[in-house]
Scaffold this motif. Structure first.
Motif, PDB file in Angstrom:
ATOM      1  N   ALA A 194      -2.004  21.683  -4.184  1.00 28.86           N
ATOM      2  CA  ALA A 194      -1.613  20.423  -3.548  1.00 28.86           C
ATOM      3  C   ALA A 194      -2.536  20.108  -2.374  1.00 28.86           C
ATOM      4  O   ALA A 194      -2.109  19.574  -1.353  1.00 28.86           O
ATOM      5  CB  ALA A 194      -0.163  20.495  -3.077  1.00 28.86           C
ATOM      6  N   ALA A 195      -3.826  20.433  -2.545  1.00 32.34           N
ATOM      7  CA  ALA A 195      -4.829  20.208  -1.498  1.00 32.34           C
ATOM      8  C   ALA A 195      -6.061  19.552  -2.117  1.00 32.34           C
ATOM      9  O   ALA A 195      -6.041  19.097  -3.258  1.00 32.34           O
ATOM     10  CB  ALA A 195      -5.186  21.527  -0.819  1.00 32.34           C
ATOM     11  N   SER A 196      -7.132  19.463  -1.348  1.00 27.91           N
ATOM     12  CA  SER A 196      -8.455  19.023  -1.807  1.00 27.91           C
ATOM     13  C   SER A 196      -8.487  17.615  -2.391  1.00 27.91           C
ATOM     14  O   SER A 196      -9.414  17.257  -3.106  1.00 27.91           O
ATOM     15  CB  SER A 196      -9.028  20.013  -2.838  1.00 27.91           C
ATOM     16  OG  SER A 196      -9.157  21.296  -2.264  1.00 27.91           O
ATOM     17  N   GLY A 197      -7.471  16.797  -2.118  1.00 28.96           N
ATOM     18  CA  GLY A 197      -7.478  15.426  -2.601  1.00 28.96           C
ATOM     19  C   GLY A 197      -7.141  15.265  -4.063  1.00 28.96           C
ATOM     20  O   GLY A 197      -7.343  14.178  -4.627  1.00 28.96           O
ATOM     21  N   TYR A 198      -6.604  16.316  -4.713  1.00 27.59           N
ATOM     22  CA  TYR A 198      -6.253  16.220  -6.124  1.00 27.59           C
ATOM     23  C   TYR A 198      -4.864  15.597  -6.292  1.00 27.59           C
ATOM     24  O   TYR A 198      -4.235  15.171  -5.330  1.00 27.59           O
ATOM     25  CB  TYR A 198      -6.367  17.592  -6.781  1.00 27.59           C
ATOM     26  CG  TYR A 198      -7.799  18.097  -6.798  1.00 27.59           C
ATOM     27  CD1 TYR A 198      -8.825  17.292  -7.293  1.00 27.59           C
ATOM     28  CD2 TYR A 198      -8.146  19.342  -6.280  1.00 27.59           C
ATOM     29  CE1 TYR A 198     -10.142  17.729  -7.290  1.00 27.59           C
ATOM     30  CE2 TYR A 198      -9.464  19.788  -6.276  1.00 27.59           C
ATOM     31  CZ  TYR A 198     -10.454  18.978  -6.773  1.00 27.59           C
ATOM     32  OH  TYR A 198     -11.757  19.391  -6.761  1.00 27.59           O
ATOM     33  N   LEU A 199      -4.373  15.513  -7.511  1.00 28.42           N
ATOM     34  CA  LEU A 199      -3.220  14.674  -7.817  1.00 28.42           C
ATOM     35  C   LEU A 199      -2.013  14.904  -6.904  1.00 28.42           C
ATOM     36  O   LEU A 199      -1.460  13.931  -6.368  1.00 28.42           O
ATOM     37  CB  LEU A 199      -2.823  14.833  -9.283  1.00 28.42           C
ATOM     38  CG  LEU A 199      -1.676  13.920  -9.744  1.00 28.42           C
ATOM     39  CD1 LEU A 199      -2.087  12.446  -9.667  1.00 28.42           C
ATOM     40  CD2 LEU A 199      -1.234  14.281 -11.160  1.00 28.42           C
ATOM     41  N   PRO A 200      -1.548  16.140  -6.699  1.00 31.03           N
ATOM     42  CA  PRO A 200      -0.393  16.296  -5.798  1.00 31.03           C
ATOM     43  C   PRO A 200      -0.669  15.773  -4.391  1.00 31.03           C
ATOM     44  O   PRO A 200       0.211  15.145  -3.779  1.00 31.03           O
ATOM     45  CB  PRO A 200      -0.153  17.807  -5.806  1.00 31.03           C
ATOM     46  CG  PRO A 200      -0.652  18.246  -7.146  1.00 31.03           C
ATOM     47  CD  PRO A 200      -1.881  17.407  -7.370  1.00 31.03           C
ATOM     48  N   MET A 201      -1.875  15.984  -3.875  1.00 30.24           N
ATOM     49  CA  MET A 201      -2.204  15.470  -2.545  1.00 30.24           C
ATOM     50  C   MET A 201      -2.360  13.955  -2.565  1.00 30.24           C
ATOM     51  O   MET A 201      -2.124  13.287  -1.549  1.00 30.24           O
ATOM     52  CB  MET A 201      -3.470  16.130  -2.011  1.00 30.24           C
ATOM     53  CG  MET A 201      -3.679  15.929  -0.518  1.00 30.24           C
ATOM     54  SD  MET A 201      -5.085  16.883   0.109  1.00 30.24           S
ATOM     55  CE  MET A 201      -4.931  16.580   1.875  1.00 30.24           C
ATOM     56  N   GLN A 202      -2.742  13.387  -3.706  1.00 35.55           N
ATOM     57  CA  GLN A 202      -2.788  11.928  -3.834  1.00 35.55           C
ATOM     58  C   GLN A 202      -1.388  11.338  -3.701  1.00 35.55           C
ATOM     59  O   GLN A 202      -1.219  10.256  -3.142  1.00 35.55           O
ATOM     60  CB  GLN A 202      -3.424  11.550  -5.178  1.00 35.55           C
ATOM     61  CG  GLN A 202      -4.911  11.874  -5.273  1.00 35.55           C
ATOM     62  CD  GLN A 202      -5.432  11.906  -6.696  1.00 35.55           C
ATOM     63  OE1 GLN A 202      -4.912  11.232  -7.582  1.00 35.55           O
ATOM     64  NE2 GLN A 202      -6.462  12.708  -6.942  1.00 35.55           N
ATOM     65  N   PHE A 203      -0.379  12.039  -4.208  1.00 32.52           N
ATOM     66  CA  PHE A 203       0.995  11.590  -4.003  1.00 32.52           C
ATOM     67  C   PHE A 203       1.415  11.747  -2.544  1.00 32.52           C
ATOM     68  O   PHE A 203       2.160  10.918  -2.012  1.00 32.52           O
ATOM     69  CB  PHE A 203       1.959  12.370  -4.907  1.00 32.52           C
ATOM     70  CG  PHE A 203       2.122  11.776  -6.278  1.00 32.52           C
ATOM     71  CD1 PHE A 203       3.056  10.779  -6.517  1.00 32.52           C
ATOM     72  CD2 PHE A 203       1.340  12.204  -7.342  1.00 32.52           C
ATOM     73  CE1 PHE A 203       3.225  10.225  -7.778  1.00 32.52           C
ATOM     74  CE2 PHE A 203       1.489  11.656  -8.611  1.00 32.52           C
ATOM     75  CZ  PHE A 203       2.432  10.661  -8.828  1.00 32.52           C
ATOM     76  N   LEU A 204       0.950  12.786  -1.879  1.00 28.60           N
ATOM     77  CA  LEU A 204       1.338  13.038  -0.496  1.00 28.60           C
ATOM     78  C   LEU A 204       0.694  12.069   0.495  1.00 28.60           C
ATOM     79  O   LEU A 204       1.262  11.794   1.559  1.00 28.60           O
ATOM     80  CB  LEU A 204       0.939  14.465  -0.094  1.00 28.60           C
ATOM     81  CG  LEU A 204       1.711  15.616  -0.743  1.00 28.60           C
ATOM     82  CD1 LEU A 204       1.015  16.935  -0.448  1.00 28.60           C
ATOM     83  CD2 LEU A 204       3.148  15.652  -0.247  1.00 28.60           C
ATOM     84  N   SER A 205      -0.479  11.532   0.171  1.00 30.60           N
ATOM     85  CA  SER A 205      -1.301  10.802   1.139  1.00 30.60           C
ATOM     86  C   SER A 205      -1.007   9.307   1.139  1.00 30.60           C
ATOM     87  O   SER A 205      -0.828   8.683   0.095  1.00 30.60           O
ATOM     88  CB  SER A 205      -2.783  11.049   0.841  1.00 30.60           C
ATOM     89  OG  SER A 205      -3.072  12.442   0.917  1.00 30.60           O
ATOM     90  N   GLN A 206      -1.010   8.717   2.321  1.00 26.60           N
ATOM     91  CA  GLN A 206      -0.631   7.316   2.477  1.00 26.60           C
ATOM     92  C   GLN A 206      -1.609   6.342   1.829  1.00 26.60           C
ATOM     93  O   GLN A 206      -1.202   5.313   1.296  1.00 26.60           O
ATOM     94  CB  GLN A 206      -0.484   6.992   3.962  1.00 26.60           C
ATOM     95  CG  GLN A 206       0.731   7.623   4.604  1.00 26.60           C
ATOM     96  CD  GLN A 206       0.749   7.441   6.103  1.00 26.60           C
ATOM     97  OE1 GLN A 206      -0.246   7.720   6.771  1.00 26.60           O
ATOM     98  NE2 GLN A 206       1.850   6.959   6.639  1.00 26.60           N
ATOM     99  N   ASN A 207      -2.898   6.641   1.871  1.00 28.21           N
ATOM    100  CA  ASN A 207      -3.860   5.672   1.346  1.00 28.21           C
ATOM    101  C   ASN A 207      -3.974   5.709  -0.168  1.00 28.21           C
ATOM    102  O   ASN A 207      -4.486   4.770  -0.779  1.00 28.21           O
ATOM    103  CB  ASN A 207      -5.241   5.881   1.975  1.00 28.21           C
ATOM    104  CG  ASN A 207      -5.952   7.112   1.441  1.00 28.21           C
ATOM    105  OD1 ASN A 207      -5.375   8.204   1.416  1.00 28.21           O
ATOM    106  ND2 ASN A 207      -7.203   6.952   1.028  1.00 28.21           N
ATOM    107  N   THR A 208      -3.492   6.777  -0.808  1.00 27.41           N
ATOM    108  CA  THR A 208      -3.582   6.893  -2.265  1.00 27.41           C
ATOM    109  C   THR A 208      -2.245   6.695  -2.958  1.00 27.41           C
ATOM    110  O   THR A 208      -2.202   6.545  -4.180  1.00 27.41           O
ATOM    111  CB  THR A 208      -4.167   8.261  -2.664  1.00 27.41           C
ATOM    112  OG1 THR A 208      -3.472   9.297  -1.950  1.00 27.41           O
ATOM    113  CG2 THR A 208      -5.647   8.326  -2.345  1.00 27.41           C
ATOM    114  N   ASN A 209      -1.165   6.708  -2.212  1.00 24.47           N
ATOM    115  CA  ASN A 209       0.156   6.482  -2.776  1.00 24.47           C
ATOM    116  C   ASN A 209       0.740   5.220  -2.149  1.00 24.47           C
ATOM    117  O   ASN A 209       1.267   5.242  -1.033  1.00 24.47           O
ATOM    118  CB  ASN A 209       1.067   7.677  -2.510  1.00 24.47           C
ATOM    119  CG  ASN A 209       2.418   7.556  -3.203  1.00 24.47           C
ATOM    120  OD1 ASN A 209       2.788   6.481  -3.678  1.00 24.47           O
ATOM    121  ND2 ASN A 209       3.161   8.651  -3.260  1.00 24.47           N
ATOM    122  N   LEU A 210       0.636   4.124  -2.893  1.00 20.89           N
ATOM    123  CA  LEU A 210       1.140   2.835  -2.422  1.00 20.89           C
ATOM    124  C   LEU A 210       2.414   2.434  -3.170  1.00 20.89           C
ATOM    125  O   LEU A 210       2.839   1.281  -3.106  1.00 20.89           O
ATOM    126  CB  LEU A 210       0.061   1.756  -2.633  1.00 20.89           C
ATOM    127  CG  LEU A 210      -1.328   2.071  -2.062  1.00 20.89           C
ATOM    128  CD1 LEU A 210      -2.277   0.910  -2.328  1.00 20.89           C
ATOM    129  CD2 LEU A 210      -1.264   2.402  -0.587  1.00 20.89           C
TER     130      LEU A 210
END
Length: 381
Positions: A181-197
Motif C-alpha cells: 500500500a505504498a509507492s503510489g500503486y493501487l492501494p495508495m491511489q485509493f488512499l491519496s486525495q489527488n488520485t481518489n476523487l
C-alpha cells in the motif's frame, strides 16, 4: 555501539524471526514474461535465507495488476508452482518468506495489459513528464496514459483478486503475504486525495479513502487468519505523483483500524518526508512494526533499542550482500551494489555477488555502516 538488538528473535505473524533483519521487497525483473519465477529467483532468495524474514519483490495478483516486464505474478498455476520452489528453497535453509502483493493500478500501459486501459480509483493521469527512476526499469518507454475509473463491481472483483493471490501464496508454502500500500500503486491511489476523487463508499472522506486497503486486508485474512497478512505503507511519500494534504490524519486512521485486525506486522517507511513519520504514527499501531528506508546497521539497531521498531527491513544492502545478516553480525565489509544491473534480466548483479569468504581484493566494497544509495532511485518495492 551494540548491535545485539538486531540479533534477538522476534515472533512475527505465524513465524519466529531468528534475527530482526528483514529483506525489504525490491522489484528486480528476473521472472519470465509470463510472470513465472525462474531458477534465478529460486537461487536469489535461497542465498538470502539467513535474513530473519524475506519479503519478496512485488507480485501481481492479476493480469490487470502488471506494470513491469519480467516481474512476477501469482494468479496462474505456473506462477504458483514457481513460488513453491522459491519457498521450499528458503525453508530448506531455515528462512522465512512473505510474498508482497502489488497491483500497480494506473501505473501500467495498454501494451502491458493486452490493449486494456489501466484501472484506478479515478480517471486521473499520472504526470506525463515525471521521471520516477534514474535507472531504467523495464516498462513501455512512453508517458503513462489516463486510466479508467473502476466501477464498484470492479473494486469488489479486485479485492477478490488479492484474496485469490493470498490463497495461492498459502498453497505455495509462503509464510504470509504483505499488501503493498505504498509507492503510489493501487492501494495508495485509493488512499491519496489527488488520485481518489470518488464520492461513493470508496472515496470522498478520509475514512472512505482507507476502505479499499481495509477491505483487501479483511479479504486476505479470511484465507489463513490475520497473522498471515501484513501491510506496507509510506505515509506522505509523493512517489509516482500521489499527494495527501494531511497524511498524518489519513494514516493515523488507517493504522488504528489495522491495529484492530491483529495483522502480522506493519512495514512503515519514511521516504523523504519532512515530518516525524515514526514518532507520530508508530504509537497509533498496536502490533509489530518493521521500519524501512535508509537504515544502516547502526541506525537500525538504534531504532530497535529506542523501543520504536521491532525490526528493520533493509533493501539495497541485501541486493549486493546475500549474507548480509552475517556481515552485520561480524562487522565485515559490504559489497558495493551495481546500479546498472538492478533491472537487467541475467544473473549479473542478482545471484553473482560474493559472500564474505568469496571476496577478493578487487571486489568493490564499502564500510559495514555506510549509508545506502538514496531510496526510490532504483527500487520499486
Amino acid at each position: 555501539m551494540s548491535i545485539d538488538s538486531l540479533f534477538q528473535p522476534l515472533d512475527l505473524g505465524r513465524i519466529r524471526m531468528r534475527n530482526r533483519i528483514a529483506m525489504a521487497p525490491m522489484t528486480r525483473q528476473r521472472s519470465t514474461l509470463r510472470g513465472v519465477p525462474t531458477d534465478l529467483n529460486v537461487e536469489h532468495y535461497r542465498q538470502r535465507a539467513s535474513a530473519g524474514l524475506i519479503i519478496t519483490e512485488g507480485t501481481s495478483p492479476s493480469p490487470m495488476g502488471n506494470g513491469y516486464l519480467f516481474a512476477p505474478g501469482n494468479y496462474t498455476d505456473e506462477q504458483q508452482a514457481g513460488w513453491a520452489r522459491v519457498a521450499d528453497a528458503v525453508h530448506e535453509r531455515g528462512g522465512a518468506i512473505f510474498m508482497q502483493v502489488m497491483h500497480v493500478g494506473r501505473l501500467s500501459d495498454p501494451l502491458m495489459l493486452d490493449g486494456a486501459q489501466p484501472i484506478a480509483p479515478s480517471a486521473v493521469q499520472p504526470d506525463p513528464t515525471a521521471r520516477h527512476y534514474t535507472v531504467s526499469c523495464p516498462r513501455p518507454k512512453r508517458p503513462y496514459p489516463e486510466p479508467r475509473e473502476m466501477t464498484h463491481a470492479e473494486v469488489l472483483s479486485t479485492i477478490d483478486e488479492f484474496k485469490a493471490c493470498t490463497e495461492r501464496a498459502l498453497a505455495a508454502g509462503l509464510d504470509g503475504v504483505e499488501l503493498h500500500a505504498a509507492s503510489g500503486y493501487l492501494p495508495m491511489q485509493f488512499l491519496s486525495q489527488n488520485t481518489n476523487l470518488r464520492t461513493d463508499e470508496w472515496g470522498g472522506t478520509l475514512e472512505k479513502r482507507c476502505a479499499f486497503v481495509l477491505a483487501c486486508v479483511d479479504a486476505m485474512a479470511e484465507v489463513a487468519g490475520p497473522k498471515f497478512v501484513a501491510v506496507k505503507v509510506a505515509p506522505g511519500w509523493t512517489f509516482h505523483d500521489v499527494f495527501d494534504d494531511d497524511a498524518p490524519a489519513t494514516y493515523g486512521h488507517l493504522l488504528r483500524e489495522l491495529s484492530k485486525r491483529d495483522i502480522a506486522y506493519l512495514q512503515l517507511g519514511n521516504y523523504f518526508v519532512d515530518w516525524d513519520v515514526y514518532g507520530i504514527l508508530r504509537p497509533q499501531f498496536d502490533g509489530p512494526v518493521l521500519y524501512t528506508a535508509g537504515f544502516t546497521r547502526q541506525t537500525g539497531a538504534e531504532a530497535i533499542e529506542s523501543g520504536g521498531a521491532d525490526g528493520i527491513a533493509f533493501g539495497q544492502a541485501f541486493i549486493a550482500n546475500p549474507d548480509l545478516a552475517e556481515r552485520y553480525r561480524d562487522g565485515s565489509k559490504l559489497n558495493r551494489p551495481d546500479l546498472a544491473t538492478y533491472y537487467t534480466q541475467g544473473k549479473e548483479g542478482y545471484t553473482d555477488y560474493p559472500t564474505v569468504a568469496e571476496m577478493t581484493e578487487d571486489t568493490p566494497s564499502q564500510d559495514v555502516d555506510a549509508a545506502p544509495t538514496p531510496v526510490g532511485v532504483e527500487t520499486t518495492g
